[in-house]
Design a protein around this motif. Structure first.
Motif, PDB file in Angstrom:
ATOM      1  N   LEU A   1      29.983  29.635 -10.397  1.00 30.27           N
ATOM      2  CA  LEU A   1      28.902  30.583 -10.802  1.00 30.27           C
ATOM      3  C   LEU A   1      28.422  30.384 -12.117  1.00 30.27           C
ATOM      4  O   LEU A   1      27.177  30.742 -12.564  1.00 30.27           O
ATOM      5  CB  LEU A   1      29.663  31.948 -10.674  1.00 30.27           C
ATOM      6  N   GLU A   2      29.377  30.012 -13.093  1.00 37.20           N
ATOM      7  CA  GLU A   2      28.695  29.810 -14.448  1.00 37.20           C
ATOM      8  C   GLU A   2      28.507  28.470 -14.789  1.00 37.20           C
ATOM      9  O   GLU A   2      29.324  27.576 -14.546  1.00 37.20           O
ATOM     10  CB  GLU A   2      29.644  30.520 -15.278  1.00 37.20           C
ATOM     11  N   LEU A   3      27.578  27.991 -15.563  1.00 35.69           N
ATOM     12  CA  LEU A   3      27.282  26.727 -15.977  1.00 35.69           C
ATOM     13  C   LEU A   3      27.226  26.744 -17.320  1.00 35.69           C
ATOM     14  O   LEU A   3      26.393  27.640 -18.037  1.00 35.69           O
ATOM     15  CB  LEU A   3      25.972  26.355 -15.331  1.00 35.69           C
ATOM     16  N   HIS A   4      27.974  25.770 -18.202  1.00 39.22           N
ATOM     17  CA  HIS A   4      27.942  25.828 -19.416  1.00 39.22           C
ATOM     18  C   HIS A   4      27.634  24.367 -19.895  1.00 39.22           C
ATOM     19  O   HIS A   4      28.128  23.491 -19.672  1.00 39.22           O
ATOM     20  CB  HIS A   4      29.227  26.308 -20.153  1.00 39.22           C
ATOM     21  N   THR A   5      26.785  24.336 -21.072  1.00 38.21           N
ATOM     22  CA  THR A   5      26.229  22.800 -21.699  1.00 38.21           C
ATOM     23  C   THR A   5      26.425  22.823 -23.061  1.00 38.21           C
ATOM     24  O   THR A   5      26.536  23.722 -23.821  1.00 38.21           O
ATOM     25  CB  THR A   5      24.928  22.582 -21.252  1.00 38.21           C
ATOM     26  N   PRO A   6      26.900  21.611 -23.647  1.00 40.04           N
ATOM     27  CA  PRO A   6      26.802  21.503 -24.993  1.00 40.04           C
ATOM     28  C   PRO A   6      25.258  21.396 -25.483  1.00 40.04           C
ATOM     29  O   PRO A   6      24.434  21.475 -25.017  1.00 40.04           O
ATOM     30  CB  PRO A   6      27.502  20.101 -25.214  1.00 40.04           C
ATOM     31  N   GLN A   7      25.515  21.304 -27.098  1.00 40.29           N
ATOM     32  CA  GLN A   7      24.106  21.487 -27.719  1.00 40.29           C
ATOM     33  C   GLN A   7      23.583  20.064 -28.057  1.00 40.29           C
ATOM     34  O   GLN A   7      22.614  19.860 -28.509  1.00 40.29           O
ATOM     35  CB  GLN A   7      24.244  22.194 -29.338  1.00 40.29           C
ATOM     36  N   TRP A   8      24.013  18.845 -27.155  1.00 37.68           N
ATOM     37  CA  TRP A   8      23.255  17.421 -27.199  1.00 37.68           C
ATOM     38  C   TRP A   8      23.464  17.123 -25.952  1.00 37.68           C
ATOM     39  O   TRP A   8      23.814  17.598 -25.080  1.00 37.68           O
ATOM     40  CB  TRP A   8      24.446  16.954 -28.050  1.00 37.68           C
ATOM     41  N   ARG A   9      22.443  16.037 -25.682  1.00 38.40           N
ATOM     42  CA  ARG A   9      22.295  15.350 -24.477  1.00 38.40           C
ATOM     43  C   ARG A   9      23.105  14.033 -24.436  1.00 38.40           C
ATOM     44  O   ARG A   9      23.441  13.762 -25.568  1.00 38.40           O
ATOM     45  CB  ARG A   9      20.767  14.827 -24.403  1.00 38.40           C
ATOM     46  N   VAL A  10      23.336  13.651 -23.380  1.00 35.04           N
ATOM     47  CA  VAL A  10      24.371  12.597 -23.194  1.00 35.04           C
ATOM     48  C   VAL A  10      24.076  11.336 -24.160  1.00 35.04           C
ATOM     49  O   VAL A  10      22.747  10.800 -24.393  1.00 35.04           O
ATOM     50  CB  VAL A  10      24.256  11.954 -21.907  1.00 35.04           C
ATOM     51  N   GLY A  11      24.932  10.876 -25.012  1.00 38.07           N
ATOM     52  CA  GLY A  11      24.923   9.816 -25.875  1.00 38.07           C
ATOM     53  C   GLY A  11      24.054  10.029 -27.189  1.00 38.07           C
ATOM     54  O   GLY A  11      23.885   9.251 -27.755  1.00 38.07           O
ATOM     55  N   ARG A  12      23.612  11.416 -27.430  1.00 32.95           N
ATOM     56  CA  ARG A  12      22.733  11.517 -28.453  1.00 32.95           C
ATOM     57  C   ARG A  12      23.555  12.481 -29.455  1.00 32.95           C
ATOM     58  O   ARG A  12      24.483  13.425 -29.275  1.00 32.95           O
ATOM     59  CB  ARG A  12      21.544  12.246 -28.111  1.00 32.95           C
ATOM     60  N   ASP A  13      23.044  12.887 -30.879  1.00 28.25           N
ATOM     61  CA  ASP A  13      23.288  13.852 -31.561  1.00 28.25           C
ATOM     62  C   ASP A  13      22.814  15.287 -31.223  1.00 28.25           C
ATOM     63  O   ASP A  13      21.795  15.228 -30.396  1.00 28.25           O
ATOM     64  CB  ASP A  13      22.800  13.496 -32.923  1.00 28.25           C
ATOM     65  N   PRO A  14      23.321  16.448 -31.564  1.00 32.47           N
ATOM     66  CA  PRO A  14      22.765  17.770 -31.173  1.00 32.47           C
ATOM     67  C   PRO A  14      21.096  17.871 -31.514  1.00 32.47           C
ATOM     68  O   PRO A  14      20.703  17.609 -32.356  1.00 32.47           O
ATOM     69  CB  PRO A  14      23.538  18.591 -32.133  1.00 32.47           C
ATOM     70  N   ASP A  15      20.624  18.375 -30.008  1.00 34.47           N
ATOM     71  CA  ASP A  15      19.077  18.697 -30.489  1.00 34.47           C
ATOM     72  C   ASP A  15      19.027  20.131 -30.587  1.00 34.47           C
ATOM     73  O   ASP A  15      17.724  20.769 -30.406  1.00 34.47           O
ATOM     74  CB  ASP A  15      18.365  17.994 -29.362  1.00 34.47           C
ATOM     75  N   LEU A  16      20.019  21.049 -30.586  1.00 37.32           N
ATOM     76  CA  LEU A  16      20.104  22.547 -30.399  1.00 37.32           C
ATOM     77  C   LEU A  16      20.976  22.906 -31.571  1.00 37.32           C
ATOM     78  O   LEU A  16      22.132  22.536 -31.513  1.00 37.32           O
ATOM     79  CB  LEU A  16      20.378  23.132 -29.091  1.00 37.32           C
ATOM     80  N   LEU A  17      20.663  24.060 -32.129  1.00 41.38           N
ATOM     81  CA  LEU A  17      21.558  24.685 -33.097  1.00 41.38           C
ATOM     82  C   LEU A  17      21.765  26.151 -32.514  1.00 41.38           C
ATOM     83  O   LEU A  17      20.838  26.951 -31.957  1.00 41.38           O
ATOM     84  CB  LEU A  17      21.095  25.047 -34.479  1.00 41.38           C
ATOM     85  N   VAL A  18      22.915  26.514 -32.051  1.00 36.00           N
ATOM     86  CA  VAL A  18      23.119  27.782 -31.466  1.00 36.00           C
ATOM     87  C   VAL A  18      24.141  28.609 -32.081  1.00 36.00           C
ATOM     88  O   VAL A  18      25.006  28.383 -32.610  1.00 36.00           O
ATOM     89  CB  VAL A  18      23.499  27.509 -29.884  1.00 36.00           C
ATOM     90  N   VAL A  19      23.950  29.833 -32.190  1.00 36.61           N
ATOM     91  CA  VAL A  19      24.670  30.923 -32.676  1.00 36.61           C
ATOM     92  C   VAL A  19      24.882  32.005 -31.542  1.00 36.61           C
ATOM     93  O   VAL A  19      23.853  32.416 -31.105  1.00 36.61           O
ATOM     94  CB  VAL A  19      24.315  31.553 -34.123  1.00 36.61           C
TER      95      VAL A  19
END
Length: 303
Positions: A119-137
């Protein structure tokens, strides 16, 4: 084949769907078939936010009132056409060095997970093999503070981030709070992003100490909004935009306009979370309010 199972072809992939009448949200009479229908219909806007990111699932085999479990590794019986990425797992509690993560790049994979009651999908702030492309608070209210107070803090945070040239985009969590998502350059480490988010959170907490805290300790949270800057750590994930949430009713993490956030903050509009059918209506009206997250943003300022 059992009468409660049948084959469908989606995007050239054959899937076996099952138990479509099973209640996933009993209080709402919302079935697994409706969960699959929601994810199918919201696919055009959720898939870009899932693409190329390792997804953590929260599965509820017997609905939101039953036992649930977090799943990072590929489940048994994963079809050979599902994209898998073997990735290191920072902070793993099971001493695994790597895990075979599922990556949801297409509709067949999304439907396959929905059929597994993910039911729930959670993702990190980075794409595979890369540094973060999102800042999230994450803006987490401590009772009696609620979404109204979160909205007021969101506006303060938006304005503070804007001073550094960082654009923030709001969404509800689908539970009690909300998140701000900011596109960044993708050229800085998770440690750098997390340190910047912590610095801004602490600035705001010092500015309005009676209403905001940047401290993790739950004892200091009642009546305040906790700005959770730690969402940017390499081991953390955040609920994906448009994902369902396991509440009494089928709410979803819903992108908002800043006009809506300001109206809630001032009391002009009622603070609320949105249900699946409302989210689909909003997508019809607004498209993807978080589409700008898919483009590179600025580099964060150095200390």
């Amino acid at each position: 084949m059992a009468p409660d199972r049948f084959l469908v072809s989606i995007g050239g992939r054959d899937l076996e769907l099952s138990n479509l009448d099973k209640l996933m949200f009993p209080a709402a009479g919302f079935t697994k078939g409706e969960v699959i229908d929601y994810y199918t219909r919201v696919a055009p806007v959720i898939l870009p936010h899932l693409a190329d990111r390792a997804v953590t699932r929260i599965r509820f085999p017997n609905g939101v009132d039953g036992v649930h479990f977090f799943e990072k590794n590929k489940p048994g019986g994963t079809p050979d056409w599902v994209r898998l990425e073997t990735l290191p797992v920072p902070g793993s509690t099971k001493s695994r060095e790597t895990i075979d993560f599922v990556v949801v790049d297409d509709l067949p994979t999304l439907v396959w997970l929905a059929n597994l009651a993910a039911l729930e999908l959670h993702t990190p702030q980075w794409r595979v093999g890369r540094d973060p492309d999102l800042l999230v608070v994450d803006l987490d209210p401590g009772a009696p503070a609620g979404l109204k107070e979160c909205s007021a803090v969101a506006v303060l945070m938006r304005d503070r981030l804007a001073e550094d040239g960082v654009a923030a985009y709001p969404k509800t969590s689908g539970k009690k709070g909300m998140q701000l998502c900011c596109p960044i350059s993708g050229t800085q480490s998770a440690e750098t992003v997390s340190a910047y988010a912590k610095k801004v959170a602490e600035e705001l907490a010092a500015m309005v100490p009676g209403s905001i805290t940047a401290k993790m300790a739950k004892a200091v949270r009642p009546g305040k909004v906790f700005i959770d800057w730690s969402q940017n750590a390499a081991a953390k994930t955040t609920v994906t935009p448009y994902s369902l949430r396991a509440q009494e009713f089928p709410t979803a993490s819903t992108p908002l306009t800043w006009d809506e956030v300001e109206a809630v903050a001032t009391g002009e509009d009622e603070a609320r979370q949105y249900r699946a059918d409302e989210v689909l209506d909003r997508v019809e009206e607004h498209g993807d309010l978080l589409a700008d997250l898919l483009e590179p943003g600025p580099e964060l300022p150095a200390d």
